[in-house]
Enzyme design. Structure first.
Site, PDB file in Angstrom:
ATOM      1  N   GLU A   1       0.835  -1.204   0.000  1.00 61.13           N
ATOM      2  CA  GLU A   1       0.000   0.000   0.000  1.00 61.13           C
ATOM      3  C   GLU A   1       0.874   1.260   0.000  1.00 61.13           C
ATOM      4  O   GLU A   1       1.842   1.345   0.750  1.00 61.13           O
ATOM      5  CB  GLU A   1      -0.889  -0.027   1.244  1.00 61.13           C
ATOM      6  CG  GLU A   1      -1.731   1.212   1.455  1.00 61.13           C
ATOM      7  CD  GLU A   1      -2.450   1.203   2.794  1.00 61.13           C
ATOM      8  OE1 GLU A   1      -3.360   2.025   2.977  1.00 61.13           O
ATOM      9  OE2 GLU A   1      -2.090   0.370   3.666  1.00 61.13           O
TER      10      GLU A   1
ATOM     11  N   LYS B   1      -9.337   1.777  -3.029  1.00 60.77           N
ATOM     12  CA  LYS B   1      -9.892   1.371  -1.735  1.00 60.77           C
ATOM     13  C   LYS B   1     -11.272   1.975  -1.527  1.00 60.77           C
ATOM     14  O   LYS B   1     -11.483   3.172  -1.728  1.00 60.77           O
ATOM     15  CB  LYS B   1      -8.946   1.806  -0.614  1.00 60.77           C
ATOM     16  CG  LYS B   1      -9.350   1.297   0.762  1.00 60.77           C
ATOM     17  CD  LYS B   1      -8.331   1.702   1.816  1.00 60.77           C
ATOM     18  CE  LYS B   1      -8.686   1.138   3.182  1.00 60.77           C
ATOM     19  NZ  LYS B   1      -7.732   1.553   4.227  1.00 60.77           N
TER      20      LYS B   1
ATOM     21  N   CYS C   1      -5.329  -2.505   3.000  1.00 59.99           N
ATOM     22  CA  CYS C   1      -5.297  -2.247   4.440  1.00 59.99           C
ATOM     23  C   CYS C   1      -6.379  -3.056   5.144  1.00 59.99           C
ATOM     24  O   CYS C   1      -6.487  -4.253   4.945  1.00 59.99           O
ATOM     25  CB  CYS C   1      -5.421  -0.744   4.701  1.00 59.99           C
ATOM     26  SG  CYS C   1      -5.132  -0.248   6.416  1.00 59.99           S
TER      27      CYS C   1
END
Length: 512
Positions: A271, A337, A389
């Site tokens: 990420e 995301k 995440c």
């Protein structure tokens, strides 16, 4: 055994310390300790304590939750104080803020439980596990949700038969099974009960364990015949240095060199591995990464932030540089995301939190959502459903993408939490998702836990945390659907809610 302990446990001098002790022991049931057998015992002891002093059920449940979640999520202080530099004057109370909120859910569970006037066996042995599971589900959903610490995660290990319920109904079914096991142990160990009443919970325990074990041995998905080598890059970039301008070039150079050292079919960076907005990068940087990978026969995915298509915000993304051509930035396939971290990636209460953000000097704290269902990224012979995440903490949200994918991948940066247990707790959630969705899960992280996880939830390869390394391994593409993928959690949870309502209705009618 229980009756002999009761007279000691219910004494005020022991009751509250025992409650705190049991709650404080819960972190040892999760990764990295994996003492899965301890959670049903803790849960059963907790329930028995409340049985002894039912007048304090709600306050006891709140204290239990507050203690459990504080000891499990102590790493919040690491992120606030050690990494972000927030003084303890603010960091300590803010560390307790999340556990104080999460503890409301166990309290709600026992507040509802007290409303039921039922025989003990039904109230303890059936209704309580249902209410606990429903409030855990609510905790995962309400106000964007936070499902970490659900008791079902303690069973996500190769040694627990209860993990077999994950592909059947997801982590909440594992939570339900864990709660059932805990309360049935209490009922089975009650010396004052007649032998017949003690035999029933013993039979139920045996049936529960047998069902979980059988499900654990069942293959609900199947290999599609494809095989790939993967390389997961772990840069080990210190969070306090990550966004500094003088570290941008060294960081890019580090990852560029790592990409050049592997000939794996699929290469994945963590990420926000590149600490610059994609559109602000010189185009030749991405072209060089793509060329480096192509020369080695690799498909390459890179974690990076980028401006949204309308230019009015930015998003946390993984971009697929396979076949990338310079001067074609708009044509890059990517995953953005969707489930953002409140207070970390966006400001739910900007008028209150903005001063804190300024004190902590947090970069990129106002991301935009990537949108609902996004297509899997095609890399070599695998269709990869990415998540970023803590998105892999929400199993139901990954189902749609997983149906069209042969491989799951998580890109994370856990450097915010130092050398704490946060990375291992996150890893255990990825293990749960692999089991629920019946596919390999690969994890590329900045500092750990970088790993390859089998469809059975077993960790088959893991990089040493807090080191600069490349983890390489083999995976197979999988297709098909687990029972959980067909229904998600909501349908069977509504079923047990209806069951609890039916039980209450029947016994209230009997009273009248």
């Amino acid at each position: 055994m229980v009756s002999k302990l009761d007279k000691y446990w219910q004494h005020p001098a022991l009751y509250w310390p025992l409650l705190i002790l049991f709650a404080a022991a819960t972190p040892f049931t999760f990764a990295p300790y994996y003492h899965f057998w301890l959670m049903p015992l803790i849960f059963g002891a907790f329930v028995r304590l409340i049985e002894l002093r039912p007048r304090f059920a709600v306050s006891s449940a709140y204290l239990f939750g507050l203690t459990a979640y504080t000891t499990q999520f102590y790493w919040i202080h690491t992120a606030l104080h050690d990494v972000s530099g927030l003084p303890d004057l603010y960091a300590v109370p803010l560390t307790f803020l999340l556990p104080a909120y999460l503890a409301l859910y166990p309290a709600l569970c026992f507040w509802l439980w007290k409303k039921f006037t039922l025989p003990r066996g039904i109230k303890i042995g059936l209704v309580l596990p249902i209410l606990w599971t429903l409030t855990e589900f609510a905790r995962e959903r309400f106000l964007t949700g936070f499902g970490w610490g659900a008791i079902g995660y303690s069973q996500i290990t190769p040694d627990s038969p209860l993990a077999g319920f994950a592909p059947l109904g997801g982590i909440h079914m594992v939570t339900l099974a864990t709660a059932f096991l805990g309360v049935w142990l209490v009922l089975a160990s009650n010396n004052t009960a007649r032998s017949g009443k003690r035999l029933l919970p013993i039979i139920l325990i045996a049936a529960l364990l047998a069902a979980g074990y059988t499900a654990r041995q069942t293959d609900f998905t199947r290999p599609d015949g494809s095989r790939s080598t993967v390389a997961l890059l772990q840069g080990n970039i210190d969070q306090t240095l990550k966004w500094r301008e003088d570290q941008v070039i060294p960081t890019i150079q580090k990852y560029y060199e790592q990409v050049g050292k592997t000939t794996a079919d699929i290469v994945i960076l963590p990420e926000t591995a590149i600490p610059v907005m994609r559109q602000n990068l010189p185009e030749n940087i991405l072209a060089k990464f793509a060329e480096q990978a192509q020369n080695n026969g690799s498909a390459l995915a890179v974690g990076i932030s980028q401006y949204t298509s309308d230019g009015n915000g930015y998003e946390n993304a993984v971009i697929n540089l396979t076949g990338y051509q310079e001067n074609n930035q708009d044509g890059i396939p990517y995953y953005a995301k969707n489930h953002l971290v409140p207070f970390g990636e966006y400001k739910p209460l900007p008028f209150l939190t903005t001063p804190l953000y300024k004190m902590m000097d947090m970069p990129l704290s106002d991301f935009r959502k990537g949108g609902g269902k996004q297509s899997a990224l095609l890399m070599k012979n695998q269709k990869i459903a990415f998540n970023i995440c803590y998105e892999d903490g929400f199993g139901d949200e990954l189902i749609a993408a997983a149906k069209d994918a042969t491989l799951l991948a998580n890109a994370s940066n856990m450097a915010w939490y130092g050398k704490s247990n946060a990375m291992y707790q996150h890893l255990q959630q990825s293990q749960a998702r692999a089991m629920e969705l019946g596919r390999y899960m690969v994890r590329a992280t900045n500092t750990g836990a970088t790993a390859i996880i089998s469809p059975k939830g077993n960790i088959i390869a893991q990089a040493q945390p807090d080191t600069e390394t490349v983890l390489e391994g083999h995976i197979k593409g999988y297709v098909g659907e687990t029972p959980y993928m067909k229904t998600g959690s909501s349908w069977w949870l509504m079923g047990i809610l209806a069951l609890a309502a039916l039980i209450l209705f029947i016994f209230r009618n009997k009273e009248h």
